[in-house]
Design a protein around this motif. Sequence first.
Motif, PDB file in Angstrom:
ATOM      1  N   GLN A   1       0.831  -1.199   0.000  1.00 54.62           N
ATOM      2  CA  GLN A   1       0.000   0.000   0.000  1.00 54.62           C
ATOM      3  C   GLN A   1       0.864   1.246   0.000  1.00 54.62           C
ATOM      4  O   GLN A   1       2.070   1.168   0.238  1.00 54.62           O
TER       5      GLN A   1
ATOM      6  N   SER B   1       3.819   5.347  -3.428  1.00 52.90           N
ATOM      7  CA  SER B   1       5.211   5.158  -3.884  1.00 52.90           C
ATOM      8  C   SER B   1       5.586   3.685  -3.901  1.00 52.90           C
ATOM      9  O   SER B   1       6.259   3.217  -4.830  1.00 52.90           O
TER      10      SER B   1
ATOM     11  N   ARG C   1      -5.133  -0.597  -8.722  1.00 47.56           N
ATOM     12  CA  ARG C   1      -5.498   0.577  -7.907  1.00 47.56           C
ATOM     13  C   ARG C   1      -5.695   1.739  -8.874  1.00 47.56           C
ATOM     14  O   ARG C   1      -4.740   2.436  -9.226  1.00 47.56           O
TER      15      ARG C   1
ATOM     16  N   SER D   1       1.425   6.967   4.903  1.00 48.21           N
ATOM     17  CA  SER D   1       2.159   7.459   3.740  1.00 48.21           C
ATOM     18  C   SER D   1       3.643   7.261   4.025  1.00 48.21           C
ATOM     19  O   SER D   1       4.129   7.646   5.094  1.00 48.21           O
ATOM     20  N   HIS D   2       4.364   6.681   3.060  1.00 47.22           N
ATOM     21  CA  HIS D   2       5.801   6.473   3.251  1.00 47.22           C
ATOM     22  C   HIS D   2       6.523   7.809   3.364  1.00 47.22           C
ATOM     23  O   HIS D   2       7.437   7.969   4.154  1.00 47.22           O
TER      24      HIS D   2
ATOM     25  N   GLN E   1      -4.808   1.443   8.103  1.00 48.24           N
ATOM     26  CA  GLN E   1      -3.410   1.748   7.768  1.00 48.24           C
ATOM     27  C   GLN E   1      -2.762   2.641   8.825  1.00 48.24           C
ATOM     28  O   GLN E   1      -1.538   2.720   8.906  1.00 48.24           O
TER      29      GLN E   1
ATOM     30  N   ASP F   1      -2.215  10.447  -3.012  1.00 47.02           N
ATOM     31  CA  ASP F   1      -2.152   9.500  -4.122  1.00 47.02           C
ATOM     32  C   ASP F   1      -2.127  10.250  -5.433  1.00 47.02           C
ATOM     33  O   ASP F   1      -1.479   9.820  -6.379  1.00 47.02           O
TER      34      ASP F   1
ATOM     35  N   ASN G   1      -6.392  11.753  -1.474  1.00 50.09           N
ATOM     36  CA  ASN G   1      -5.716  10.895  -0.492  1.00 50.09           C
ATOM     37  C   ASN G   1      -6.764  10.024   0.185  1.00 50.09           C
ATOM     38  O   ASN G   1      -7.965  10.146  -0.074  1.00 50.09           O
ATOM     39  N   LYS G   2      -6.317   9.135   1.049  1.00 47.07           N
ATOM     40  CA  LYS G   2      -7.210   8.175   1.722  1.00 47.07           C
ATOM     41  C   LYS G   2      -8.492   8.832   2.207  1.00 47.07           C
ATOM     42  O   LYS G   2      -8.448   9.941   2.746  1.00 47.07           O
TER      43      LYS G   2
ATOM     44  N   LYS H   1       2.951  12.326  -9.040  1.00 47.15           N
ATOM     45  CA  LYS H   1       1.549  12.010  -8.748  1.00 47.15           C
ATOM     46  C   LYS H   1       0.592  13.005  -9.408  1.00 47.15           C
ATOM     47  O   LYS H   1      -0.604  12.969  -9.163  1.00 47.15           O
TER      48      LYS H   1
HETATM   49  C1  RUB Z   1      -2.485   5.147   1.193  1.00 45.79           C
HETATM   50  C2  RUB Z   1      -2.618   6.613   1.213  1.00 45.79           C
HETATM   51  C3  RUB Z   1      -1.334   7.370   1.356  1.00 45.79           C
HETATM   52  C4  RUB Z   1      -0.771   7.706  -0.005  1.00 45.79           C
HETATM   53  C5  RUB Z   1       0.637   8.239   0.180  1.00 45.79           C
HETATM   54  O1  RUB Z   1      -3.676   4.508   0.795  1.00 45.79           O
HETATM   55  O2  RUB Z   1      -3.669   7.199   1.058  1.00 45.79           O
HETATM   56  O3  RUB Z   1      -1.525   8.557   2.053  1.00 45.79           O
HETATM   57  O4  RUB Z   1      -0.785   6.569  -0.832  1.00 45.79           O
HETATM   58  O5  RUB Z   1       1.573   7.518  -0.472  1.00 45.79           O
HETATM   59  P1  RUB Z   1      -3.669   2.908   0.626  1.00 45.79           P
HETATM   60  P2  RUB Z   1       3.159   7.543  -0.234  1.00 45.79           P
HETATM   61  O6  RUB Z   1      -3.241   2.334   1.948  1.00 45.79           O
HETATM   62  O7  RUB Z   1      -5.074   2.581   0.242  1.00 45.79           O
HETATM   63  O8  RUB Z   1      -2.691   2.583  -0.469  1.00 45.79           O
HETATM   64  O9  RUB Z   1       3.440   6.268   0.460  1.00 45.79           O
HETATM   65  O10 RUB Z   1       3.688   7.610  -1.621  1.00 45.79           O
HETATM   66  O11 RUB Z   1       3.496   8.756   0.579  1.00 45.79           O
END
Ligand code: RUB
Length: 280
Positions: free
Chosen positions: A13, A16, A57, A127-128, A152, A190, A199-200, A225
């Motif tokens: 998830q 990135s 996705r 978010s990573h 998450q 996203d 975003n989520k 993005k």
């Molecule tokens: C994850 C989500 C994160 C973004 C950020 O949703 O909304 O905030 O994807 O991504 P899901 P990054 O868990 O449904 O994938 O990791 O690139 O910062």
Amino acid sequence: MSTYDDIKDLKIQGASEIAKVAIIDLNSYGNHITEVTDKNEFISKIEIHADKLKSARPTEPMLQNCLNTIIRSLKETKSTDIIRIQKELYMHSKSEILKIKDNMQKIVGYGISAIPQHSIILTHCHSHNVANIITKADPIKVFATETRPRFQGRLTAKEIASKGIDTELILDDEVVDIIDQVDIVIIGADAITKEGVVNKVGSRMVAEIAYDHKKPVYVAASTLKIIDKIDIEVRDSDEIWEDAPKKVKIHNYAFDTVPYKHIKKIITENGLVNPKNIKF
Ligand code: RUB
């Protein structure tokens, strides 16, 4: 299980990570293609596989943009030898992954500069980019929403607490109750679209509450993005209520759109950008 399934089922998830894993999968798929007679046949197989990965996705422009760049570069090749084209696929894939990593490193640097010392931070989902910024910024406390229905936020809380940072997991519905304790809200994205940042689901609520309470909202996201507009992924209702009565309708949008009015700055690899200056 295939990479497609792992992405679809959220075993992987975050925009990135999804993009990186999909690129690796596309390269590996391409390297196992045999029995094609020419470049066009090779590229057409690659395109079909890339389309499948993208469909796992649908709200992920980084995934789409990176795979499209690889395919575009492959189409430009003068090579006709399949082994040579496979090597080029590897080089283009590597270059996209390096771009993602490099952007993330820069985003972390700019992100730290946006967070005042000894801050209390609120974040939503996992978010990573955000997790990296928060762990490096060393705030005094982090609130992480649990992020229903797939939780998450627990990933975020676990990761941040493991670095020794005071971390509190809250219900999504509790944002309004804790917002006055918070100095800054930072979320990932996203998609960066003309309408706002996607975003989520719940991000819009978090941002609106923060705005009403005069707390700055920052979004950490790579320009990979950026996309004009995107369809919001609708997920299985089972994620919300597995054995729901048939007459109950269930709404399960995976993401929502935060209007730019509620965002102070977008932390990109180019610095802290005013949303008005994003180029589409
Ligand atoms: C994850 C989500 C994160 C973004 C950020 O949703 O909304 O905030 O994807 O991504 P899901 P990054 O868990 O449904 O994938 O990791 O690139 O910062």
